[in-house]
Design a protein around this motif. Structure first.
Motif, PDB file in Angstrom:
ATOM      1  N   LYS A  19       0.836  -1.208   0.000  1.00 53.57           N
ATOM      2  CA  LYS A  19       0.000   0.000   0.000  1.00 53.57           C
ATOM      3  C   LYS A  19       0.869   1.255   0.000  1.00 53.57           C
ATOM      4  O   LYS A  19       0.527   2.253  -0.635  1.00 53.57           O
ATOM      5  CB  LYS A  19      -0.959   0.011   1.202  1.00 53.57           C
ATOM      6  N   GLN A  20       1.998   1.219   0.693  1.00 52.97           N
ATOM      7  CA  GLN A  20       2.909   2.365   0.690  1.00 52.97           C
ATOM      8  C   GLN A  20       3.475   2.583  -0.717  1.00 52.97           C
ATOM      9  O   GLN A  20       3.603   3.716  -1.173  1.00 52.97           O
ATOM     10  CB  GLN A  20       4.042   2.152   1.696  1.00 52.97           C
ATOM     11  N   GLN A  21       3.797   1.479  -1.398  1.00 56.53           N
ATOM     12  CA  GLN A  21       4.294   1.594  -2.770  1.00 56.53           C
ATOM     13  C   GLN A  21       3.200   2.142  -3.697  1.00 56.53           C
ATOM     14  O   GLN A  21       3.457   2.977  -4.565  1.00 56.53           O
ATOM     15  CB  GLN A  21       4.792   0.241  -3.271  1.00 56.53           C
ATOM     16  N   GLU A  22       1.971   1.692  -3.515  1.00 60.90           N
ATOM     17  CA  GLU A  22       0.853   2.204  -4.311  1.00 60.90           C
ATOM     18  C   GLU A  22       0.650   3.704  -4.047  1.00 60.90           C
ATOM     19  O   GLU A  22       0.402   4.472  -4.969  1.00 60.90           O
ATOM     20  CB  GLU A  22      -0.431   1.450  -3.977  1.00 60.90           C
ATOM     21  N   TYR A  23       0.775   4.062  -2.756  1.00 57.47           N
ATOM     22  CA  TYR A  23       0.606   5.475  -2.408  1.00 57.47           C
ATOM     23  C   TYR A  23       1.708   6.327  -3.033  1.00 57.47           C
ATOM     24  O   TYR A  23       1.445   7.409  -3.544  1.00 57.47           O
ATOM     25  CB  TYR A  23       0.592   5.640  -0.885  1.00 57.47           C
ATOM     26  N   ALA A  24       2.938   5.848  -3.016  1.00 55.67           N
ATOM     27  CA  ALA A  24       4.054   6.576  -3.642  1.00 55.67           C
ATOM     28  C   ALA A  24       3.797   6.721  -5.144  1.00 55.67           C
ATOM     29  O   ALA A  24       4.031   7.776  -5.744  1.00 55.67           O
ATOM     30  CB  ALA A  24       5.373   5.863  -3.367  1.00 55.67           C
ATOM     31  N   GLY A  25       3.299   5.656  -5.768  1.00 54.39           N
ATOM     32  CA  GLY A  25       2.962   5.727  -7.198  1.00 54.39           C
ATOM     33  C   GLY A  25       1.833   6.719  -7.459  1.00 54.39           C
ATOM     34  O   GLY A  25       1.848   7.463  -8.448  1.00 54.39           O
ATOM     35  N   LEU A  26       0.848   6.722  -6.562  1.00 54.78           N
ATOM     36  CA  LEU A  26      -0.266   7.664  -6.689  1.00 54.78           C
ATOM     37  C   LEU A  26       0.217   9.104  -6.542  1.00 54.78           C
ATOM     38  O   LEU A  26      -0.221   9.996  -7.296  1.00 54.78           O
ATOM     39  CB  LEU A  26      -1.335   7.337  -5.641  1.00 54.78           C
ATOM     40  N   ALA A  32       3.241  10.212  -7.255  1.00 57.08           N
ATOM     41  CA  ALA A  32       3.971  10.524  -8.489  1.00 57.08           C
ATOM     42  C   ALA A  32       2.992  10.834  -9.620  1.00 57.08           C
ATOM     43  O   ALA A  32       3.204  11.757 -10.422  1.00 57.08           O
ATOM     44  CB  ALA A  32       4.882   9.362  -8.863  1.00 57.08           C
ATOM     45  N   LEU A  33       1.889  10.079  -9.687  1.00 57.17           N
ATOM     46  CA  LEU A  33       0.865  10.320 -10.704  1.00 57.17           C
ATOM     47  C   LEU A  33       0.210  11.684 -10.503  1.00 57.17           C
ATOM     48  O   LEU A  33      -0.031  12.417 -11.468  1.00 57.17           O
ATOM     49  CB  LEU A  33      -0.180   9.207 -10.660  1.00 57.17           C
ATOM     50  N   ARG A  34      -0.060  12.055  -9.236  1.00 60.88           N
ATOM     51  CA  ARG A  34      -0.651  13.374  -8.953  1.00 60.88           C
ATOM     52  C   ARG A  34       0.300  14.509  -9.357  1.00 60.88           C
ATOM     53  O   ARG A  34      -0.125  15.505  -9.923  1.00 60.88           O
ATOM     54  CB  ARG A  34      -1.004  13.487  -7.471  1.00 60.88           C
ATOM     55  N   GLU A  35       1.585  14.346  -9.069  1.00 62.56           N
ATOM     56  CA  GLU A  35       2.571  15.380  -9.451  1.00 62.56           C
ATOM     57  C   GLU A  35       2.647  15.503 -10.974  1.00 62.56           C
ATOM     58  O   GLU A  35       2.679  16.611 -11.508  1.00 62.56           O
ATOM     59  CB  GLU A  35       3.932  15.034  -8.862  1.00 62.56           C
ATOM     60  N   LEU A  71       1.033  18.384 -15.892  1.00 59.56           N
ATOM     61  CA  LEU A  71       0.269  18.360 -17.138  1.00 59.56           C
ATOM     62  C   LEU A  71      -0.813  19.439 -17.136  1.00 59.56           C
ATOM     63  O   LEU A  71      -1.019  20.143 -18.139  1.00 59.56           O
ATOM     64  CB  LEU A  71      -0.352  16.981 -17.349  1.00 59.56           C
ATOM     65  N   VAL A  72      -1.490  19.621 -16.002  1.00 64.39           N
ATOM     66  CA  VAL A  72      -2.523  20.653 -15.886  1.00 64.39           C
ATOM     67  C   VAL A  72      -1.904  22.036 -16.069  1.00 64.39           C
ATOM     68  O   VAL A  72      -2.453  22.900 -16.763  1.00 64.39           O
ATOM     69  CB  VAL A  72      -3.259  20.534 -14.530  1.00 64.39           C
ATOM     70  N   GLN A  73      -0.728  22.270 -15.478  1.00 65.39           N
ATOM     71  CA  GLN A  73      -0.060  23.563 -15.628  1.00 65.39           C
ATOM     72  C   GLN A  73       0.287  23.828 -17.095  1.00 65.39           C
ATOM     73  O   GLN A  73       0.102  24.934 -17.603  1.00 65.39           O
ATOM     74  CB  GLN A  73       1.206  23.624 -14.771  1.00 65.39           C
ATOM     75  N   ARG A  74       0.792  22.807 -17.769  1.00 69.19           N
ATOM     76  CA  ARG A  74       1.138  22.971 -19.188  1.00 69.19           C
ATOM     77  C   ARG A  74      -0.110  23.259 -20.025  1.00 69.19           C
ATOM     78  O   ARG A  74      -0.092  24.098 -20.917  1.00 69.19           O
ATOM     79  CB  ARG A  74       1.847  21.731 -19.714  1.00 69.19           C
ATOM     80  N   VAL A  75      -1.187  22.552 -19.742  1.00 73.90           N
ATOM     81  CA  VAL A  75      -2.426  22.754 -20.503  1.00 73.90           C
ATOM     82  C   VAL A  75      -2.990  24.144 -20.220  1.00 73.90           C
ATOM     83  O   VAL A  75      -3.491  24.820 -21.135  1.00 73.90           O
ATOM     84  CB  VAL A  75      -3.453  21.641 -20.177  1.00 73.90           C
ATOM     85  N   GLU A  76      -2.911  24.606 -18.957  1.00 69.38           N
ATOM     86  CA  GLU A  76      -3.388  25.955 -18.637  1.00 69.38           C
ATOM     87  C   GLU A  76      -2.551  27.013 -19.342  1.00 69.38           C
ATOM     88  O   GLU A  76      -3.094  27.997 -19.852  1.00 69.38           O
ATOM     89  CB  GLU A  76      -3.360  26.178 -17.123  1.00 69.38           C
TER      90      GLU A  76
END
Length: 123
Positions: A20-27, A29-32, A37-42
């Motif tokens: 679960k800690q590994q999944e959270y770290a992956g999550l 990284a995905l959020r960052e 991506l949101v900043q680039r699109v904006e």
């Protein structure tokens, strides 16, 4: 295949916690990555808005060109009419005979003196 933790001797509850800690770290990284991506699109949207505003300005200028050309055409027609009228007037003046003009030119022959006599005095 299941990913195996680096410590195979852990109890199952700790293995689940580690996964679960590994999944959270992956999550995270995905959020960052998503935030970047949101900043680039904006930024792209902002630049697109700037381009759209520029396009509207160019469209406004292009919309006025037919009006500008019609005004220039009117001036050209007026100038052409003025030139043709002037040439017609010149042609009419050339067609008419010039009016005779009486001009009195003095010559040194006959002049009147103070006495009222006419004499031949040269100037």
């Amino acid at each position: 295949m299941e990913s195996r933790p680096s410590q195979p001797n852990l109890p199952p509850s700790l293995q689940i916690l580690y996964q679960k800690q590994q999944e959270y770290a992956g999550l995270q990284a995905l959020r960052e990555a998503s935030a970047e991506l949101v900043q680039r699109v904006e930024k792209l949207a902002e630049q697109s808005n700037i381009m759209a505003d520029g396009g509207e300005a160019v469209g406004g200028v292009l919309r006025n060109w037919p009006h500008v050309f019609s005004i220039l055409n009117l001036f050209a027609q007026q100038q052409a009419e003025a030139l043709s009228n002037q040439s017609r007037q010149e042609d009419e003046q050339e067609e008419q005979e010039p009016l005779p003009v009486l001009v009195r030119l003095p010559y040194g022959g006959e002049t009147s003196n103070k006495d009222g006599h006419e004499g031949n005095t040269a100037k």
